[in-house]
Design a protein around this motif. Structure first.
Motif, PDB file in Angstrom:
ATOM      1  N   ALA A   1       0.829  -1.204   0.000  1.00 31.23           N
ATOM      2  CA  ALA A   1       0.000   0.000   0.000  1.00 31.23           C
ATOM      3  C   ALA A   1       0.865   1.257   0.000  1.00 31.23           C
ATOM      4  O   ALA A   1       0.579   2.247  -0.684  1.00 31.23           O
ATOM      5  N   ALA A   2       1.964   1.223   0.764  1.00 31.60           N
ATOM      6  CA  ALA A   2       2.842   2.395   0.827  1.00 31.60           C
ATOM      7  C   ALA A   2       3.524   2.638  -0.509  1.00 31.60           C
ATOM      8  O   ALA A   2       3.678   3.788  -0.950  1.00 31.60           O
ATOM      9  N   GLN A   3       3.983   1.547  -1.198  1.00 29.95           N
ATOM     10  CA  GLN A   3       4.644   1.720  -2.496  1.00 29.95           C
ATOM     11  C   GLN A   3       3.681   2.271  -3.558  1.00 29.95           C
ATOM     12  O   GLN A   3       4.061   3.121  -4.365  1.00 29.95           O
ATOM     13  N   VAL A   4       2.459   1.770  -3.517  1.00 31.43           N
ATOM     14  CA  VAL A   4       1.477   2.304  -4.490  1.00 31.43           C
ATOM     15  C   VAL A   4       1.214   3.786  -4.208  1.00 31.43           C
ATOM     16  O   VAL A   4       1.123   4.604  -5.116  1.00 31.43           O
TER      17      VAL A   4
ATOM     18  N   VAL B   1      -5.531   2.057   0.074  1.00 34.95           N
ATOM     19  CA  VAL B   1      -5.970   0.968   0.949  1.00 34.95           C
ATOM     20  C   VAL B   1      -5.856  -0.322   0.146  1.00 34.95           C
ATOM     21  O   VAL B   1      -6.391  -0.420  -0.967  1.00 34.95           O
ATOM     22  N   ALA B   2      -5.144  -1.271   0.714  1.00 29.81           N
ATOM     23  CA  ALA B   2      -4.996  -2.595   0.080  1.00 29.81           C
ATOM     24  C   ALA B   2      -5.683  -3.632   0.957  1.00 29.81           C
ATOM     25  O   ALA B   2      -5.516  -3.631   2.189  1.00 29.81           O
ATOM     26  N   ARG B   3      -6.494  -4.483   0.327  1.00 24.34           N
ATOM     27  CA  ARG B   3      -7.247  -5.486   1.088  1.00 24.34           C
ATOM     28  C   ARG B   3      -7.035  -6.854   0.442  1.00 24.34           C
ATOM     29  O   ARG B   3      -7.043  -6.982  -0.784  1.00 24.34           O
ATOM     30  N   HIS B   4      -6.830  -7.871   1.311  1.00 29.75           N
ATOM     31  CA  HIS B   4      -6.755  -9.257   0.840  1.00 29.75           C
ATOM     32  C   HIS B   4      -7.450 -10.123   1.870  1.00 29.75           C
ATOM     33  O   HIS B   4      -6.951 -10.284   3.001  1.00 29.75           O
ATOM     34  N   GLN B   5      -8.576 -10.604   1.484  1.00 32.21           N
ATOM     35  CA  GLN B   5      -9.415 -11.391   2.387  1.00 32.21           C
ATOM     36  C   GLN B   5      -9.655 -10.621   3.679  1.00 32.21           C
ATOM     37  O   GLN B   5     -10.279  -9.558   3.625  1.00 32.21           O
ATOM     38  N   ASP B   6      -9.149 -11.081   4.817  1.00 34.99           N
ATOM     39  CA  ASP B   6      -9.419 -10.386   6.083  1.00 34.99           C
ATOM     40  C   ASP B   6      -8.356  -9.348   6.419  1.00 34.99           C
ATOM     41  O   ASP B   6      -8.467  -8.657   7.446  1.00 34.99           O
ATOM     42  N   LEU B   7      -7.299  -9.315   5.630  1.00 37.21           N
ATOM     43  CA  LEU B   7      -6.236  -8.347   5.895  1.00 37.21           C
ATOM     44  C   LEU B   7      -6.531  -7.028   5.206  1.00 37.21           C
ATOM     45  O   LEU B   7      -7.094  -6.981   4.104  1.00 37.21           O
ATOM     46  N   SER B   8      -6.119  -5.936   5.860  1.00 34.90           N
ATOM     47  CA  SER B   8      -6.308  -4.594   5.290  1.00 34.90           C
ATOM     48  C   SER B   8      -5.153  -3.726   5.720  1.00 34.90           C
ATOM     49  O   SER B   8      -4.736  -3.748   6.899  1.00 34.90           O
ATOM     50  N   ALA B   9      -4.619  -2.949   4.751  1.00 35.86           N
ATOM     51  CA  ALA B   9      -3.486  -2.070   5.048  1.00 35.86           C
ATOM     52  C   ALA B   9      -3.753  -0.705   4.428  1.00 35.86           C
ATOM     53  O   ALA B   9      -4.297  -0.599   3.337  1.00 35.86           O
ATOM     54  N   VAL B  10      -3.324   0.346   5.144  1.00 37.65           N
ATOM     55  CA  VAL B  10      -3.525   1.730   4.699  1.00 37.65           C
ATOM     56  C   VAL B  10      -2.174   2.401   4.617  1.00 37.65           C
ATOM     57  O   VAL B  10      -1.327   2.217   5.524  1.00 37.65           O
TER      58      VAL B  10
ATOM     59  N   GLU C   1       3.204   5.981  -2.856  1.00 39.17           N
ATOM     60  CA  GLU C   1       4.341   6.822  -3.224  1.00 39.17           C
ATOM     61  C   GLU C   1       4.280   7.204  -4.697  1.00 39.17           C
ATOM     62  O   GLU C   1       4.644   8.305  -5.097  1.00 39.17           O
ATOM     63  N   GLY C   2       3.839   6.313  -5.530  1.00 42.84           N
ATOM     64  CA  GLY C   2       3.769   6.602  -6.951  1.00 42.84           C
ATOM     65  C   GLY C   2       2.555   7.418  -7.358  1.00 42.84           C
ATOM     66  O   GLY C   2       2.441   7.849  -8.507  1.00 42.84           O
ATOM     67  N   LEU C   3       1.631   7.634  -6.416  1.00 48.55           N
ATOM     68  CA  LEU C   3       0.406   8.403  -6.720  1.00 48.55           C
ATOM     69  C   LEU C   3       0.395   9.777  -6.069  1.00 48.55           C
ATOM     70  O   LEU C   3      -0.661  10.386  -5.913  1.00 48.55           O
ATOM     71  N   GLY C   4       1.573  10.249  -5.696  1.00 50.43           N
ATOM     72  CA  GLY C   4       1.610  11.584  -5.090  1.00 50.43           C
ATOM     73  C   GLY C   4       1.100  11.588  -3.675  1.00 50.43           C
ATOM     74  O   GLY C   4       0.406  12.529  -3.261  1.00 50.43           O
ATOM     75  N   ALA C   5       1.391  10.530  -2.908  1.00 49.89           N
ATOM     76  CA  ALA C   5       1.022  10.431  -1.495  1.00 49.89           C
ATOM     77  C   ALA C   5      -0.481  10.408  -1.296  1.00 49.89           C
ATOM     78  O   ALA C   5      -0.992  10.835  -0.266  1.00 49.89           O
ATOM     79  N   ARG C   6      -1.210   9.904  -2.250  1.00 55.57           N
ATOM     80  CA  ARG C   6      -2.642   9.709  -2.031  1.00 55.57           C
ATOM     81  C   ARG C   6      -2.838   8.557  -1.060  1.00 55.57           C
ATOM     82  O   ARG C   6      -1.996   7.668  -0.956  1.00 55.57           O
ATOM     83  N   ILE C   7      -3.940   8.555  -0.385  1.00 52.01           N
ATOM     84  CA  ILE C   7      -4.231   7.482   0.564  1.00 52.01           C
ATOM     85  C   ILE C   7      -4.611   6.242  -0.239  1.00 52.01           C
ATOM     86  O   ILE C   7      -5.519   6.284  -1.074  1.00 52.01           O
TER      87      ILE C   7
ATOM     88  N   ALA D   1      -1.366   5.442   8.248  1.00 52.05           N
ATOM     89  CA  ALA D   1      -1.955   4.734   9.372  1.00 52.05           C
ATOM     90  C   ALA D   1      -2.945   5.584  10.146  1.00 52.05           C
ATOM     91  O   ALA D   1      -3.803   5.044  10.863  1.00 52.05           O
ATOM     92  N   TYR D   2      -2.852   6.906  10.032  1.00 47.53           N
ATOM     93  CA  TYR D   2      -3.729   7.793  10.792  1.00 47.53           C
ATOM     94  C   TYR D   2      -4.985   8.202  10.006  1.00 47.53           C
ATOM     95  O   TYR D   2      -5.816   8.936  10.506  1.00 47.53           O
TER      96      TYR D   2
END
Length: 541
Positions: free
Chosen positions: A115-118, A128-137, A120-126, A140-141
């Motif tokens: 999620a962080a690498q994506v 969110v990456a989701r895989h089944q029950d896992l979720s990452a932003v 960085e390439g989008l100009g620090a847009r927020i 973090a805030y």
């Protein structure tokens, strides 16, 4: 597990999915109530100039508002469409680049790094990456639950292409783009990995709002320019209308030479040309009528004048015959008296015609001086032998500046009219001047009175209240004709001459009705007439 190059990337872009809170630009401004504007315009709409100006302004305002709405809609659509396309393309390219080396299934750390690498390439847009029950932003805030709706997550999970949605979160607009990551093999299976990118749309909202404000600010000069153009157009249209109105009022006031300058070949020019033609025809008709009237008056005056000499001879012969009537046989005596009476009546008619002709020609003058009206009225009654037949109420000392001879004519005609066509008792009442500075002389009888239609025409020349009667029986009612003498029939001009003499003094004669029947003629004279002059000799009736 996909290896390098195995990631196929997101599928085709799907139409926008609007959620319940989808951002739709700035809130619409409430339109003014039409009722109040309509009522105000009704109060303002008056003349043609105002209507033209209001019409021009309304058309310009409507055009400006329509143009503003269309410009705002097109500009907003273009800005949002460009932002959406850019966000989708950027996310597709960045996910394709980062997912090529991403191993499935991920753990929490690898998913957060993804999620962080994506991001960085989008100009620090927020992101969110989701895989089944896992979720990452990527941040973090950041609170993403309120911005990524369940509707969008379901659409991304069910499809194989990019989906986006504009949402309102805490009063601010955002664009959320989501896409599933699929394998590049033939069955195009989804990998279970979903990526969402949140783009802030406040800059786009501010841009469209600024564009709307600038367009609205340009509406005011447009309306002002329309009002100025309307005033110029109204002046161009109304200027000939005002000239035509002035010419029409002048024509109505008696200025038959009033004309309008004809300019151009439009409808107003045709109207001015028609007005001028009408005025020309009216002036020609008036001139012809005046010429005929002058000829008729001259004819009456000439005939009256020519009849005076033979009438003088006839009067002398009739007088001689009347003096010797007692010595003639009864039939001859009766004929002699009849000839004398009719000759006297014809003489009075000729004198009255000459008097009327002088009034028509404007050749009469007042020989006015301070006069005791009481003595004048008393002498007029005594001269004609009416003292015993008339009840006179004449207060002493009533004076006015009048032409004594003409007042005598007025009194004799009014009293003779009452004696001939009314019923006794006949009363003559003189009233001293009041606060208005006018003297009144009232002549009343107790006959049948005058019908309303006769009162309106009693002062007309040769008018007879009863058209069925001949000249020998004169008029009916209390308002017939008088000639100033008690014997014989009237000339048919006595009341007209009385009114003309009253007007010459600046007064008038009013006719009314007693409560119990009988006609009332009221002579109203100012204490001092407006015009003074000298009377012509030989003008006596």
């Amino acid at each position: 597990m996909p290896g390098p190059g195995a990631f196929r990337g997101p599928g085709r872009q799907e139409p926008i999915v609007h959620g319940p809170g989808a951002f739709r630009g700035s809130p619409r401004r409430e339109a003014p109530r039409r009722g109040s504007l309509r009522n105000g315009s009704r109060r303002l709409v008056g003349g043609l100039r105002v209507r033209l100006v209001v019409t021009f302004v309304l058309v310009a305002l409507l055009s400006a508002v329509t143009a503003t709405a269309l410009a705002y809609r097109d500009a907003r659509t273009a800005v949002l469409q460009r932002t959406q396309n850019t966000a989708v393309n950027d996310l597709r390219e960045r996910v394709a680049a980062v997912a090529a080396g991403f191993d499935l299934p991920p753990d929490q750390r690898s998913l957060s790094r993804f999620a962080a690498q994506v991001s960085e390439g989008l100009g620090a847009r927020i992101v969110v990456a989701r895989h089944q029950d896992l979720s990452a932003v990527s941040d973090a805030y950041a609170d993403t639950e309120g911005r990524i709706t369940a509707e969008l997550r379901a659409a991304v999970r069910a499809g194989d292409g990019a989906r986006f949605q504009r949402v309102q979160w805490r009063g601010e607009p955002y664009l959320v783009v989501g896409m599933p990551v699929t394998y590049a093999d033939g069955d195009r299976r989804t990998s279970g990995l979903e990526v969402f990118a949140i783009t802030d749309l406040r800059a786009e909202r501010d841009d469209t709002a600024a564009l709307l404000d600038s367009v609205q600010a340009g509406t005011v000069p447009v309306v002002v320019a329309a009002a100025l153009l309307a005033l110029l157009a109204a002046g161009t249209v109304l200027r000939p209308v005002r000239k035509l109105g002035r010419a029409t009022r002048g024509l109505a006031a008696g200025d038959l030479g009033s004309r309008v300058a004809v300019r151009g070949h439009d409808e107003l020019a045709d109207l001015a040309r028609t007005f001028n033609e009408t005025a020309d025809a009216l002036q020609a008709s008036d001139a012809e009528l005046r010429t005929q009237e002058a000829k008729a008056r001259r004819f009456v005056a000439d005939v009256s004048h020519e009849l005076r000499t033979p009438l003088a001879a006839m009067t002398m012969v009739a007088t001689v015959l009347e003096e010797d009537a007692d010595q003639l046989p009864p039939d001859a005596a009766r004929a002699a008296r009849t000839v004398g009476a009719e000759t006297a009546r014809l003489s009075r008619l000729v004198e009255d015609l000459m008097e009327i002709s002088r009034f028509d020609a404007g050749a009469v003058r007042l020989n006015a001086s301070g006069t005791d009206l009481t003595d004048t009225v008393r002498a007029s009654l005594a001269l004609r032998g009416w003292t015993d037949r008339v009840t006179a109420e004449l207060p002493e000392g009533v004076r006015a500046v009048v032409d004594r001879r003409r007042v005598d004519v007025i009194v004799s005609n009014l009293v003779d009219n009452a004696l001939r066509h009314g019923a006794p008792p006949v009363t003559v009442t003189l009233t001293p001047p009041g606060a208005d500075g006018r003297v009144t002389l009232e002549v009343a009888d107790h006959g049948p009175g005058l019908p309303p239609e006769a009162r309106e025409r009693v002062f007309d020349r040769f008018y007879k209240a009863d058209e069925a009667r001949t000249r020998n029986t004169s008029t009916a009612g209390s308002g017939g004709e008088a000639d100033g003498e008690s014997g014989g029939q009237g000339s048919g001009l006595g009341m007209a001459i009385a009114l003309e003499n009253a007007r010459l003094h600046g007064g008038t004669i009013e006719v009314g009705q007693e409560a119990g029947g009988g006609a009332v003629f009221t002579l109203i004279l100012p204490v001092t007439p407006p015009l003074l002059g000298t009377d012509d000799e030989g003008e006596d009736r």
